[in-house]
Structure formats: structure tokens, C-alpha cells
Design a protein around this motif. Structure first.
Motif, short mmCIF file in Angstrom:
data_model
loop_
_atom_site.label_atom_id
_atom_site.label_comp_id
_atom_site.label_asym_id
_atom_site.label_seq_id
_atom_site.Cartn_x
_atom_site.Cartn_y
_atom_site.Cartn_z
N GLU A 1 17.78 42.57 69.84
CA GLU A 1 17.30 42.04 71.13
C GLU A 1 18.40 41.64 72.10
OE1 GLU A 1 16.35 37.71 69.20
OE2 GLU A 1 15.11 38.15 70.62
N HIS A 2 19.53 41.27 71.75
CA HIS A 2 20.66 41.03 72.78
C HIS A 2 21.58 42.15 73.00
CE1 HIS A 2 19.63 36.68 73.02
NE2 HIS A 2 19.20 36.61 71.57
N ASP A 3 21.33 43.29 72.30
CA ASP A 3 22.10 44.60 72.36
C ASP A 3 22.08 45.45 73.63
OD1 ASP A 3 23.69 43.61 70.07
OD2 ASP A 3 22.37 45.04 68.90
N VAL A 4 23.17 46.02 74.03
CA VAL A 4 23.31 47.04 74.92
C VAL A 4 23.77 48.32 74.33
CG1 VAL A 4 24.19 47.56 77.09
CG2 VAL A 4 23.53 45.16 77.08
N GLN A 5 23.02 49.36 74.66
CA GLN A 5 23.40 50.60 74.18
C GLN A 5 23.95 51.47 75.24
OE1 GLN A 5 20.31 53.35 72.03
NE2 GLN A 5 21.94 54.95 72.44
N ILE A 6 25.11 51.86 75.33
CA ILE A 6 25.96 52.34 76.24
C ILE A 6 26.16 53.83 76.05
CG2 ILE A 6 28.13 52.25 77.81
CD1 ILE A 6 28.14 49.26 76.88
N GLU A 7 26.01 54.74 76.90
CA GLU A 7 26.32 56.32 76.95
C GLU A 7 27.69 56.32 77.37
OE1 GLU A 7 26.05 60.08 79.39
OE2 GLU A 7 24.45 58.34 79.70
N ILE A 8 28.74 56.52 76.51
CA ILE A 8 30.20 56.28 77.00
C ILE A 8 30.69 57.31 77.99
CG2 ILE A 8 32.71 55.90 76.33
CD1 ILE A 8 31.43 54.89 73.65
N LEU A 9 31.02 57.05 79.29
CA LEU A 9 31.45 58.14 80.17
C LEU A 9 32.94 58.58 79.87
CD1 LEU A 9 29.68 56.83 83.33
CD2 LEU A 9 29.06 58.88 81.69
N PHE A 10 33.57 57.27 79.88
CA PHE A 10 35.51 57.46 79.85
C PHE A 10 35.76 56.42 78.62
CE2 PHE A 10 34.28 59.28 83.94
CZ PHE A 10 34.98 60.65 83.87
N ASP B 1 22.73 50.96 84.52
CA ASP B 1 24.00 50.26 85.03
C ASP B 1 25.24 50.70 84.56
OD1 ASP B 1 22.34 48.54 86.51
OD2 ASP B 1 22.53 46.88 84.97
N ILE B 2 26.40 50.78 85.41
CA ILE B 2 27.73 51.16 84.88
C ILE B 2 28.02 49.99 84.22
CG2 ILE B 2 29.91 51.71 85.23
CD1 ILE B 2 28.01 53.97 85.74
N ALA B 3 28.80 49.78 82.97
CA ALA B 3 29.11 48.62 82.18
C ALA B 3 30.31 49.12 81.18
CB ALA B 3 28.09 48.30 81.26
N ALA B 4 31.02 48.38 81.08
CA ALA B 4 32.16 48.14 80.19
C ALA B 4 32.53 47.46 78.95
CB ALA B 4 33.42 47.98 81.33
N ARG C 1 27.47 54.21 80.84
CA ARG C 1 26.11 54.10 81.76
C ARG C 1 25.19 53.43 80.47
NH1 ARG C 1 25.37 58.85 83.58
NH2 ARG C 1 26.33 58.57 85.30
N VAL C 2 24.69 52.22 80.97
CA VAL C 2 23.61 51.67 79.94
C VAL C 2 22.35 52.69 79.53
CG1 VAL C 2 21.93 49.65 79.74
CG2 VAL C 2 24.16 49.31 80.77
N ALA C 3 21.98 52.67 78.41
CA ALA C 3 21.01 53.64 77.96
C ALA C 3 19.70 52.90 77.48
CB ALA C 3 21.57 54.61 77.04
N ARG C 4 19.88 51.96 76.68
CA ARG C 4 18.77 51.12 76.31
C ARG C 4 19.35 49.73 76.33
NH1 ARG C 4 16.34 53.01 70.71
NH2 ARG C 4 18.44 53.46 70.09
N VAL C 5 18.36 48.95 76.48
CA VAL C 5 18.76 47.22 76.16
C VAL C 5 17.88 46.76 75.42
CG1 VAL C 5 19.85 47.14 78.45
CG2 VAL C 5 17.28 46.52 78.25
N GLY C 6 18.10 45.73 74.49
CA GLY C 6 17.20 45.00 73.85
C GLY C 6 16.48 43.92 74.77
N SER C 7 15.17 43.62 74.04
CA SER C 7 14.15 42.69 74.76
C SER C 7 14.70 41.20 75.33
CB SER C 7 13.20 42.27 73.96
OG SER C 7 13.57 41.70 72.75
N SER D 1 28.55 57.25 72.33
CA SER D 1 27.69 55.82 72.66
C SER D 1 28.31 54.91 71.72
CB SER D 1 26.06 56.11 72.26
OG SER D 1 25.82 56.25 70.98
N ILE D 2 27.97 53.58 72.29
CA ILE D 2 28.16 52.47 71.33
C ILE D 2 27.27 51.33 71.59
CG2 ILE D 2 29.57 51.39 73.23
CD1 ILE D 2 31.55 50.50 70.89
N VAL D 3 26.89 50.31 70.66
CA VAL D 3 25.84 49.38 70.88
C VAL D 3 26.68 47.97 70.72
CG1 VAL D 3 23.93 48.30 70.00
CG2 VAL D 3 24.00 50.74 70.05
N VAL D 4 26.81 47.09 71.59
CA VAL D 4 27.55 46.06 71.82
C VAL D 4 26.43 44.79 72.27
CG1 VAL D 4 29.46 44.98 72.76
CG2 VAL D 4 29.34 47.22 72.38
N ASP D 5 26.67 43.41 71.88
CA ASP D 5 25.80 42.33 72.38
C ASP D 5 26.39 42.32 73.81
OD1 ASP D 5 25.81 39.53 72.89
OD2 ASP D 5 24.91 39.45 71.01
#
Ligand code: NAP
Ligand code: ZN
Length: 357
Positions: free
Chosen positions: A28-37, A86-89, A71-77, A141-145
Motif C-alpha cells: 500500500e505505501h510502495d512506489v514501483q519505479i521504472e529506472i531510467l538512469f 511522475d519522475i522520481a528518485a 518514472r513511476v509505474a505503479r503505486v500502492g493504494s 525497476s525497483i519498489v520502494v516505500d
């Protein structure tokens, strides 16, 4: 769980190669990010080659990388600060206990239960995977709170912004702590990934900046990056001209070297902070510190609130790293070049190249 592509080292003397890893699905609190760089930090090399075995032995396979922009691919509820697209780091940490005094103060880097982005026991790994370690950003990709995901100002190029997540915060944080401002004389030792960011920040903060380098060929670059003066540190006469004059010196050298030579250049009550992390102990003369009440300290990365502050500062001042963008297939070559101080001034891996694996 899902499968992700990555570049991993199977052992301390094995080149990095394509690998498949598993990542958790976003909770629920996680962000899945497609890594660009993802930037290449010298700490990646130290750890892939197990050079820090006495402090934090490397667990293989090791997927390094803690300078991540994507780039954010999926987010938890329950995620509120990010949405897909979104672009995220993500930087050097992916978790902490959030309850200790350090976390309450926004200094998660000192939390006793903090989790580093790679090669660290993964509290969030699945029960079927005991003893798993975290896998870093040399991956698609990576999944991070959400609490450990940063916002990247829109004007910053993502390839050059990635190194801000370690080289940026690691140099910005001690400069803020030790009061680098207009009117201060500030030295930066080692013009590599960290060092070149330190020069940009010290210049933007208004200090008089002197670069110490072992590479005479970097003199022009040092001035372009914001240095007022450049000293070849192996030239004792050049060094002597600056004796007893610095308010602050940041040492970002990755190898064993003579730190006393720099301590002698501090004025009364001056401070030298080590961010470079050579594997062997460094010799220090007590008298060099005693006679002028000088101090020597160290500093690890930086907390999450200050990392966001640093990114916002970069947005306002248009600061990014000077990067050489490489495909992931060139990582091993890049490591060899790092050891020759042959990088201007950070490698940034274009993760789209991982699709070819
Ligand atoms: P880097 O890009 O390889 O830069 C290191 C620089 O050190 C080189 O460009 C070179 O600069 C200088 N150097 C190399 N060998 C030397 C030698 N034998 N004698 C004197 N100078 C030498 O490395 P980086 O990624 O900036 O990282 C620097 C260090 O900081 C590494 O040890 C890394 O692990 C550490 N680090 C610490 C933290 C932290 O939290 N404290 C965070 C990130 C990285 P010149 O050519 O100008 O001499
Ligand atoms: Zn790093």
C-alpha cells in the motif's frame, strides 16, 4: 513478486553480467519505479569487489546502484505523493524504523534499523526468501516505500540528476553542517564524482573554492565547474602556499593518501571532513590537530528531508552532475576507468540498454 532485469556481480573478481532478480509487488505505501538512469558511485566498485569486507561484507549476487532516477509505474493504494508517470528518485536508503530519535530528526542515515538500497538485509523480502539482501539500481525497476522516494525538479535532466542522489547529498550535507557560505575558504580534495559536485555546491553557496587534484589535466575543468583556484596536491610548494588558511576541506578521495598534508592547510578551528572511504586506516598526526584546535570528521550520505532540500536547491540553481552516459554493457569498462580517475565526472547508466539483455 515479479521478475526484473538487472546487472549483477556473482563474486568479488567476477565482472558484472545480466541477471534476473525478483522484486516485491508494490504494497500500500510502495512506489514501483521504472529506472531510467542510475549513476555509478565509487562505492559500487568498493562493494562489488568486496573492498569493505571488514565493515560490510558483500553478499553475492550483488546488484549495485544507489543513484536512481526513473518514472513511476505503479503505486500502492495509500501512496499520496506520487502517481504513475511522475519522475522520481531513490538514493542510498530504502527503509528505516521511523520511530527512533534519528528518524524523528530526519537523519535516517543514522537510524540503527536503516536499510541501504543494496547489499543490505532486506526486511521486506518474502518469507520464502530468508537472508535476502536488497538489490540496487542497475536494474529496470525497483519498489520502494514512498517515504524514501524523492521528487526531482522538472527542469533537471534525469541522466545528470541521478548522481545527485549520492554524490550530491553526500557533499551537500557536510557543507551545510559545517556552515559553508560566502566569505569562507573551502577546499575540495579529489575531483571525481563526489568532488565535482562539492565544487558546484561550494561555488553556489558563495565560498572561495580551491580544488586539490592529483590530475593536472583536470585544471581547466575545475575552473569551469566553479573553482577559484586549483592546486596539484602532489606539489608540496603549491600546497605550502595555502598553509593555515582553510575554513573547511572536504576530502572525497577514493584511495589511500596523505590526509595530514590537507590538515596542515586548515586555519585555527578549521574542519576537514572525510567523505571518501578508502579501505585502509589513514594516518593522522595529533599535533597537526592540537596546535590549531583543528578537527577531523566524517559524514555519511544525508537524511531524506535534506536530500529533498538538496534536489530543490539544484532545481533553483540548475545544478546537475556532468555525466558520461553509458549503456549497462559498458559497466565493467567504466569501473576500470574509475580506478584511473578517468571519468568526467560521473558515469550514468542509460537503463534502456538493459532491454537488449
Ligand atoms: P571517483 O569518482 O572515483 O573520484 C575519486 C577521486 O579521487 C578521483 O577522481 C581522483 O581525483 C582522486 N584519487 C583517486 N585515486 C587517488 C590517489 N591514489 N591519491 C589521491 N587522489 C586520488 O569516486 P567517487 O564516486 O567520487 O567516490 C569517492 C569516495 O567517496 C569513494 O571512496 C566512495 O566510496 C566514497 N563515498 C562515500 C560516501 C559517504 O557517504 N561518505 C558516499 C559516496 C561515496 P583527482 O584526479 O582529482 O586526484
Ligand atoms: Zn554512492
Amino acid at each position: 513478486m515479479y521478475k526484473a532485469k538487472a546487472y549483477a556481480a556473482a563474486g568479488a573478481t567476477t565482472p558484472l553480467a545480466a541477471a534476473t532478480i525478483t522484486r516485491r509487488d508494490p504494497a500500500e505505501h510502495d512506489v514501483q519505479i521504472e529506472i531510467l538512469f542510475c549513476g555509478i558511485c565509487h562505492s559500487d566498485l568498493h562493494q562489488v569487489r568486496n573492498e569493505w569486507k571488514d565493515v560490510m561484507p558483500t553478499v553475492y549476487p550483488c546488484v549495485p546502484g544507489h543513484e536512481i532516477v526513473g518514472r513511476v509505474a505503479r503505486v500502492g493504494s495509500a501512496v499520496t505523493r506520487f502517481k504513475p508517470g511522475d519522475i522520481a528518485a531513490v538514493g542510498c536508503m530504502v527503509d528505516s524504523d521511523r520511530t527512533c530519535a534519528e528518524c524523528q530528526a530526519g537523519l535516517e542515515q543514522f537510524c540503527p534499523n536503516m536499510t541501504l538500497t543494496y547489499n543490505f538485509p532486506d526486511k521486506r523480502a518474502s518469507p520464502e526468501n530468508p537472508g535476502a539482501v536488497t538489490y540496487g539500481g542497475y536494474s529496470d525497476s525497483i519498489v520502494v516505500d514512498e517515504r524514501f522516494v524523492l521528487q526531482v525538479p522538472r527542469n533537471l535532466d534525469p541522466a545528470g540528476a541521478a548522481p545527485l542522489l549520492c554524490a550530491g547529498i553526500t557533499t551537500y550535507s557536510p557543507m551545510r553542517h559545517w556552515g559553508v557560505t560566502k566569505g569562507k575558504k573551502v577546499g575540495v580534495a579529489g575531483l571525481g564524482g563526489l568532488g565535482h559536485m562539492a565544487v558546484k555546491f561550494a561555488h553556489a553557496l558563495g565560498a572561495h573554492v580551491v580544488v586539490f587534484t592529483t590530475s593536472p589535466g583536470k585544471k581547466d575543468d575545475a575552473r569551469r565547474l566553479g573553482a577559484d583556484e586549483v592546486v596539484v596536491s602532489r606539489n608540496a610548494d603549491e600546497m605550502q602556499k595555502h598553509a593555515d588558511s582553510f575554513d573547511f576541506i572536504l576530502d572525497a578521495v577514493a584511495a589511500n593518501h596523505d590526509i595530514d598534508a590537507f590538515i596542515q592547510l586548515l586555519r585555527r578551528d578549521g574542519n576537514m571532513t572525510l567523505v571518501g572511504a578508502p579501505d585502509k586506516p589513514l594516518a593522522v598526526s595529533g599535533f597537526g590537530l592540537i596546535f590549531k584546535r583543528r578537527s577531523l570528521s566524517g559524514s555519511p550520505i544525508g537524511g531524506i528531508p535534506q536530500t529533498q532540500e538538496m534536489l530543490n536547491f539544484c532545481g533553483e540553481h540548475n545544478i546537475i552532475a556532468d555525466v558520461e552516459v553509458i549503456p549497462v554493457q559498458k559497466v565493467n569498462e567504466a569501473y576500470d576507468r574509475l580506478l584511473k580517475s578517468d571519468v568526467k565526472y560521473r558515469f550514468s547508466i542509460d537503463m534502456a540498454s538493459l532491454k537488449a539483455e
